[in-house]
Design a protein around this motif. Structure first.
Motif, PDB file in Angstrom:
ATOM      1  N   TYR A  54       9.311 -45.297  30.795  1.00  0.00           N
ATOM      2  CA  TYR A  54       8.744 -45.187  29.417  1.00  0.00           C
ATOM      3  C   TYR A  54       7.219 -46.095  30.061  1.00  0.00           C
ATOM      4  O   TYR A  54       6.007 -46.152  29.060  1.00  0.00           O
ATOM      5  CB  TYR A  54       8.902 -45.326  28.186  1.00  0.00           C
ATOM      6  CG  TYR A  54      10.005 -45.061  27.439  1.00  0.00           C
ATOM      7  CD1 TYR A  54       9.368 -43.963  27.188  1.00  0.00           C
ATOM      8  CD2 TYR A  54      11.540 -45.506  27.246  1.00  0.00           C
ATOM      9  CE1 TYR A  54      10.612 -42.642  26.748  1.00  0.00           C
ATOM     10  CE2 TYR A  54      11.495 -44.507  27.009  1.00  0.00           C
ATOM     11  CZ  TYR A  54      11.777 -43.429  26.150  1.00  0.00           C
ATOM     12  OH  TYR A  54      13.120 -42.201  25.736  1.00  0.00           O
ATOM     13  N   ILE A  57       4.077 -44.362  29.898  1.00  0.00           N
ATOM     14  CA  ILE A  57       3.087 -44.168  29.358  1.00  0.00           C
ATOM     15  C   ILE A  57       2.199 -45.412  28.450  1.00  0.00           C
ATOM     16  O   ILE A  57       2.726 -46.290  27.662  1.00  0.00           O
ATOM     17  CB  ILE A  57       3.828 -43.321  27.776  1.00  0.00           C
ATOM     18  CG1 ILE A  57       4.953 -42.348  28.629  1.00  0.00           C
ATOM     19  CG2 ILE A  57       3.574 -42.665  26.532  1.00  0.00           C
ATOM     20  CD1 ILE A  57       6.471 -41.651  26.931  1.00  0.00           C
ATOM     21  N   TRP A  59      -2.425 -46.279  27.293  1.00  0.00           N
ATOM     22  CA  TRP A  59      -3.440 -45.459  26.574  1.00  0.00           C
ATOM     23  C   TRP A  59      -4.666 -46.999  26.734  1.00  0.00           C
ATOM     24  O   TRP A  59      -4.438 -48.237  26.524  1.00  0.00           O
ATOM     25  CB  TRP A  59      -3.447 -45.689  24.383  1.00  0.00           C
ATOM     26  CG  TRP A  59      -3.100 -44.357  24.303  1.00  0.00           C
ATOM     27  CD1 TRP A  59      -3.262 -43.063  24.035  1.00  0.00           C
ATOM     28  CD2 TRP A  59      -1.122 -44.525  24.450  1.00  0.00           C
ATOM     29  NE1 TRP A  59      -1.656 -42.977  23.822  1.00  0.00           N
ATOM     30  CE2 TRP A  59      -0.796 -43.210  23.853  1.00  0.00           C
ATOM     31  CE3 TRP A  59       0.350 -45.743  24.280  1.00  0.00           C
ATOM     32  CZ2 TRP A  59       0.859 -42.737  23.066  1.00  0.00           C
ATOM     33  CZ3 TRP A  59       1.260 -45.297  23.914  1.00  0.00           C
ATOM     34  CH2 TRP A  59       1.564 -44.127  23.602  1.00  0.00           C
ATOM     35  N   ARG A  69       1.560 -50.211  25.333  1.00  0.00           N
ATOM     36  CA  ARG A  69       1.987 -49.351  26.541  1.00  0.00           C
ATOM     37  C   ARG A  69       2.918 -48.907  25.301  1.00  0.00           C
ATOM     38  O   ARG A  69       3.511 -49.268  24.159  1.00  0.00           O
ATOM     39  CB  ARG A  69       3.151 -50.571  26.799  1.00  0.00           C
ATOM     40  CG  ARG A  69       1.388 -50.852  28.626  1.00  0.00           C
ATOM     41  CD  ARG A  69       2.688 -51.716  29.007  1.00  0.00           C
ATOM     42  NE  ARG A  69       1.421 -53.014  29.564  1.00  0.00           N
ATOM     43  CZ  ARG A  69       1.279 -52.431  30.635  1.00  0.00           C
ATOM     44  NH1 ARG A  69       1.733 -51.448  31.455  1.00  0.00           N
ATOM     45  NH2 ARG A  69       0.142 -52.975  31.824  1.00  0.00           N
ATOM     46  N   TYR A  70       3.844 -47.834  25.976  1.00  0.00           N
ATOM     47  CA  TYR A  70       4.795 -47.257  24.907  1.00  0.00           C
ATOM     48  C   TYR A  70       5.938 -47.658  25.214  1.00  0.00           C
ATOM     49  O   TYR A  70       6.241 -48.105  26.911  1.00  0.00           O
ATOM     50  CB  TYR A  70       4.545 -45.615  25.457  1.00  0.00           C
ATOM     51  CG  TYR A  70       6.091 -45.238  24.052  1.00  0.00           C
ATOM     52  CD1 TYR A  70       5.681 -44.943  22.654  1.00  0.00           C
ATOM     53  CD2 TYR A  70       6.977 -44.501  24.058  1.00  0.00           C
ATOM     54  CE1 TYR A  70       6.783 -44.012  22.540  1.00  0.00           C
ATOM     55  CE2 TYR A  70       8.180 -44.386  23.379  1.00  0.00           C
ATOM     56  CZ  TYR A  70       8.224 -44.714  22.632  1.00  0.00           C
ATOM     57  OH  TYR A  70       8.803 -43.455  21.965  1.00  0.00           O
ATOM     58  N   LYS A  71       7.020 -48.395  24.449  1.00  0.00           N
ATOM     59  CA  LYS A  71       8.172 -48.482  24.463  1.00  0.00           C
ATOM     60  C   LYS A  71       9.700 -48.617  24.232  1.00  0.00           C
ATOM     61  O   LYS A  71      10.619 -48.173  25.431  1.00  0.00           O
ATOM     62  CB  LYS A  71       8.648 -50.458  23.512  1.00  0.00           C
ATOM     63  CG  LYS A  71       7.309 -51.596  24.330  1.00  0.00           C
ATOM     64  CD  LYS A  71       7.047 -52.328  25.737  1.00  0.00           C
ATOM     65  CE  LYS A  71       8.269 -52.758  26.053  1.00  0.00           C
ATOM     66  NZ  LYS A  71       7.962 -53.447  27.436  1.00  0.00           N
ATOM     67  N   TRP A  73      11.835 -46.229  21.571  1.00  0.00           N
ATOM     68  CA  TRP A  73      12.526 -45.070  19.977  1.00  0.00           C
ATOM     69  C   TRP A  73      13.845 -45.635  19.390  1.00  0.00           C
ATOM     70  O   TRP A  73      14.579 -45.761  20.186  1.00  0.00           O
ATOM     71  CB  TRP A  73      12.140 -44.162  19.773  1.00  0.00           C
ATOM     72  CG  TRP A  73      12.852 -43.342  21.115  1.00  0.00           C
ATOM     73  CD1 TRP A  73      12.741 -43.054  21.919  1.00  0.00           C
ATOM     74  CD2 TRP A  73      14.162 -42.695  20.274  1.00  0.00           C
ATOM     75  NE1 TRP A  73      14.162 -42.509  22.838  1.00  0.00           N
ATOM     76  CE2 TRP A  73      14.958 -41.890  21.828  1.00  0.00           C
ATOM     77  CE3 TRP A  73      15.443 -42.609  19.945  1.00  0.00           C
ATOM     78  CZ2 TRP A  73      15.818 -41.383  22.231  1.00  0.00           C
ATOM     79  CZ3 TRP A  73      15.987 -41.351  19.013  1.00  0.00           C
ATOM     80  CH2 TRP A  73      16.236 -41.219  20.860  1.00  0.00           C
ATOM     81  N   PRO A 345       6.872 -38.887  22.835  1.00  0.00           N
ATOM     82  CA  PRO A 345       6.513 -40.738  23.004  1.00  0.00           C
ATOM     83  C   PRO A 345       5.248 -41.053  22.249  1.00  0.00           C
ATOM     84  O   PRO A 345       4.455 -40.367  23.167  1.00  0.00           O
ATOM     85  CB  PRO A 345       7.508 -41.261  24.005  1.00  0.00           C
ATOM     86  CG  PRO A 345       8.445 -40.501  24.896  1.00  0.00           C
ATOM     87  CD  PRO A 345       7.797 -39.203  24.025  1.00  0.00           C
ATOM     88  N   GLY A 346       4.944 -41.248  21.410  1.00  0.00           N
ATOM     89  CA  GLY A 346       3.458 -41.744  20.947  1.00  0.00           C
ATOM     90  C   GLY A 346       2.862 -40.078  20.299  1.00  0.00           C
ATOM     91  O   GLY A 346       1.931 -40.752  19.958  1.00  0.00           O
ATOM     92  N   GLN A 373       9.421 -45.852  16.570  1.00  0.00           N
ATOM     93  CA  GLN A 373       8.507 -46.118  17.687  1.00  0.00           C
ATOM     94  C   GLN A 373       7.624 -47.841  18.062  1.00  0.00           C
ATOM     95  O   GLN A 373       7.804 -48.301  16.657  1.00  0.00           O
ATOM     96  CB  GLN A 373       7.706 -45.219  17.823  1.00  0.00           C
ATOM     97  CG  GLN A 373       8.469 -43.569  18.295  1.00  0.00           C
ATOM     98  CD  GLN A 373       7.573 -42.448  18.276  1.00  0.00           C
ATOM     99  OE1 GLN A 373       6.998 -42.096  20.318  1.00  0.00           O
ATOM    100  NE2 GLN A 373       6.584 -41.665  17.297  1.00  0.00           N
ATOM    101  N   PHE A 375       5.604 -49.605  19.902  1.00  0.00           N
ATOM    102  CA  PHE A 375       4.088 -50.004  21.333  1.00  0.00           C
ATOM    103  C   PHE A 375       3.860 -51.753  21.946  1.00  0.00           C
ATOM    104  O   PHE A 375       4.191 -52.439  21.034  1.00  0.00           O
ATOM    105  CB  PHE A 375       3.214 -49.277  20.788  1.00  0.00           C
ATOM    106  CG  PHE A 375       3.893 -47.386  20.298  1.00  0.00           C
ATOM    107  CD1 PHE A 375       3.129 -47.163  21.201  1.00  0.00           C
ATOM    108  CD2 PHE A 375       4.204 -47.158  19.438  1.00  0.00           C
ATOM    109  CE1 PHE A 375       3.492 -46.193  21.162  1.00  0.00           C
ATOM    110  CE2 PHE A 375       4.149 -46.130  18.514  1.00  0.00           C
ATOM    111  CZ  PHE A 375       4.167 -44.599  19.230  1.00  0.00           C
TER     112      PHE A 375
END
Length: 424
Positions: A54, A57, A59, A69-71, A73, A345-346, A373, A375
Motif C-alpha cells: 500500500y 498509493i 497523493w 499516503r494510503y495505509k 482498510w 484503495p482510496g 479506510q 490514510f
C-alpha cells in the motif's frame, strides 16, 4: 436356543464395531487432509494480502512530494462469534460430523461492518467505528495484531441507530443515537455511565473541544448545532435557527447539518449538507466565514457529510454524492483531492464520514462496501524536510558532475499546490 441368540448378538456387535473402526480409519486421513488443505489455502490468501504494498498509493503522484499516503482498510472481525457476539472456540470436523454444535455455534459468520458511520480514536490508537445495522461499535486495533473488540447492543448498552462518535482525552466515549434521541457516554472501560437528552431530536455528528470543554452535537431534524458542557453535560446554547424544515440558506444557519469538527484554536467547522457548504464559527458560537458551492467540479460540493481538521489547520471534507475527499486551506482554497466511485484503495462507495486523530491519521467510512479506510497526512513540516533533502541531493549531484554536464535548474514541487478553479 438362548445361548445361540446371545452368540449371534455378540457377533453382530463385534461386526458393527469393526465396521465403525474401518470407517474412522478411512475418514480420518481425509478429514486431516481437508483441514491441511484449508489451512494451506488460508495461508496462501494471507500471503497474497500481505504481499500488497500500500505504500505505493500516494497523493499527489510522484515525483511530486507526497502529502497523503494510503495505509489500510478495516471491514470485519475475523473471530468466530455466536449470535450474542461472544467469541467461540473453533469447532473441529469431528464435532460437526457428530452434530455436537449448539445453535449459537452454528452461526460462524464473522461480525462485519455493514453501515459504518462515525469514527473515533482512543489514547492507545485503537479505531472505534459505529455501525447502526450491526448495532455495535467495532474497536479495531491499528497495530500489527489487528485484533477486534466490540461494544454491543444488549450487552454493554441498548442501541437503535448509532451514528456519531467522539473521544475525550481520558478515553470517555460519546455515542449519538438518533433512534433514541440521545447521546450515551461510556467510560474508558466501555461501561455506560451517563446519558444526554436535553434539547435533542435527531443527534448525529459529534465533536469535542477538549480545551474549552465543549461537546458539539449536529441535529439534522432541528437544523441546529447543540453545544453542551463536556463535563456537566448541560445544554449551553444552540447555533443556527430551527423550525424552518431545512429551508434556510442564510449564513449561520443550516439545512441538515451532518459532520462537525474543531481546530486547535477552538473554532467549529460544520458540514452544512443540504446547502453544500462548510460554515465556520468561533468557540462562542459566532459566525466567522463560509465556503463552498453546489457542483461537481474541483472545490465544489454535492452533499458534504463529513469534515475534519489536520494539525496544520487544513480542512478535509468528505462528499457523499461525489465519493471524494477534498482538502482546503483556511480561506477555502482547494489544495488537493482524491477518491471517486469505486472499491479500490482510496476510492469510495457511499462516503459518509471523515476524522483525523492526533497523529494525523485520516479515517473515512463508507456504507456500501461497509469499510473504514486509513490514510496518513504528511504535514507541512515533513514536506519541507523532504524538499530540503531533495535540494541537497540535487546540489550534491551537481557538484559531482562537470559544469558542462550540469542540467538546467528545476523548480521544487509545491507542498500542496492550490487549485485555481475556486468556487465563489
Amino acid at each position: 436356543m438362548g445361548q445361540i441368540s446371545r452368540t449371534k448378538q455378540e457377533l453382530r456387535r463385534k461386526w458393527m464395531t469393526s465396521a465403525a473402526v474401518a470407517v474412522l480409519v478411512m475418514v480420518l486421513p481425509l478429514g486431516l487432509q481437508a483441514d491441511k488443505k484449508k489451512k494451506a489455502d488460508a495461508a496462501a490468501i494471507d500471503a497474497k494480502i500481505k504481499a500488497i504494498d500500500y505504500s505505493n498509493i500516494v497523493w499527489p503522484n510522484p515525483p511530486a512530494i507526497t502529502r497523503i499516503r494510503y495505509k489500510m482498510w478495516y471491514s470485519s472481525d475475523k473471530a468466530v462469534r455466536n449470535l450474542q457476539g461472544n467469541v467461540q472456540k473453533k469447532s473441529t470436523w469431528m464435532d460437526r460430523l457428530a452434530g455436537t454444535q449448539s445453535s449459537d455455534e452454528v452461526f460462524k459468520r464473522p461480525f462485519e461492518l455493514i453501515q459504518p458511520y462515525g469514527t473515533a480514536v482512543d489514547s492507545q490508537g485503537n479505531l472505534y467505528v459505529a455501525d447502526q445495522k450491526v448495532g455495535a461499535i467495532f474497536i479495531f486495533s491499528t497495530s500489527e495484531t489487528k485484533n477486534v473488540d466490540m461494544i454491543k447492543t444488549g450487552v454493554h448498552a441498548h442501541f437503535v441507530r448509532i451514528i456519531g462518535l467522539a473521544m475525550d482525552d481520558n478515553d470517555r466515549l460519546f455515542v449519538s443515537d438518533p433512534g433514541l434521541r440521545h447521546v450515551l457516554v461510556f467510560n474508558k472501560d466501555h461501561k455506560a455511565e451517563d446519558i444526554i437528552t436535553d434539547g435533542m431530536s435527531s443527534p448525529g455528528g459529534l465533536a469535542l473541544d477538549t480545551r474549552n470543554r465543549l461537546l458539539y452535537v449536529a441535529d439534522v431534524d432541528l437544523d441546529q448545532i447543540l453545544v453542551y458542557d463536556a463535563d456537566s453535560l448541560k445544554l449551553l446554547r444552540r447555533i443556527g435557527t430551527g423550525g424552518h424544515k431545512h429551508e434556510l440558506t442564510s449564513v449561520g444557519d443550516f439545512s441538515k447539518p451532518a459532520g462537525v469538527a474543531v481546530d486547535a484554536e477552538g473554532n467549529l467547522y460544520v458540514a452544512d449538507t443540504m446547502n453544500n457548504r462548510i460554515e465556520i464559527f468561533d468557540a462562542d458560537g459566532q459566525f466567522i466565514s463560509t465556503f463552498g458551492k453546489e457542483g461537481d467540479g474541483p472545490g465544489y460540493f454535492a452533499r458534504p457529510k463529513g469534515v475534519a481538521i489536520d494539525s496544520d489547520g487544513h480542512i478535509w471534507v468528505a462528499d457523499g454524492m461525489q465519493d471524494r475527499v477534498q482538502v482546503f486551506n483556511k480561506d477555502g482554497q482547494l489544495l488537493i483531492a482524491f477518491g471517486g466511485h469505486g472499491l479500490l484503495p482510496g476510492q469510495f462507495q457511499g462516503l459518509v464520514s471523515i476524522s483525523i486523530d492526533k497523529k494525523n491519521r485520516v479515517f473515512t467510512t463508507e456504507i456500501y462496501p461497509g469499510r473504514a479506510q486509513e490514510f496518513q497526512y504528511v504535514t507541512d513540516a515533513e514536506a519541507d524536510q523532504e524538499r530540503e533533502r531533495r535540494a541537497a541531493e540535487r546540489e550534491k549531484a551537481k557538484d559531482e558532475r562537470s559544469p558542462s554536464q550540469a542540467p538546467s535548474p528545476t523548480t521544487a514541487p509545491s507542498p500542496m499546490p492550490p487549485t485555481t478553479d475556486k468556487p465563489n
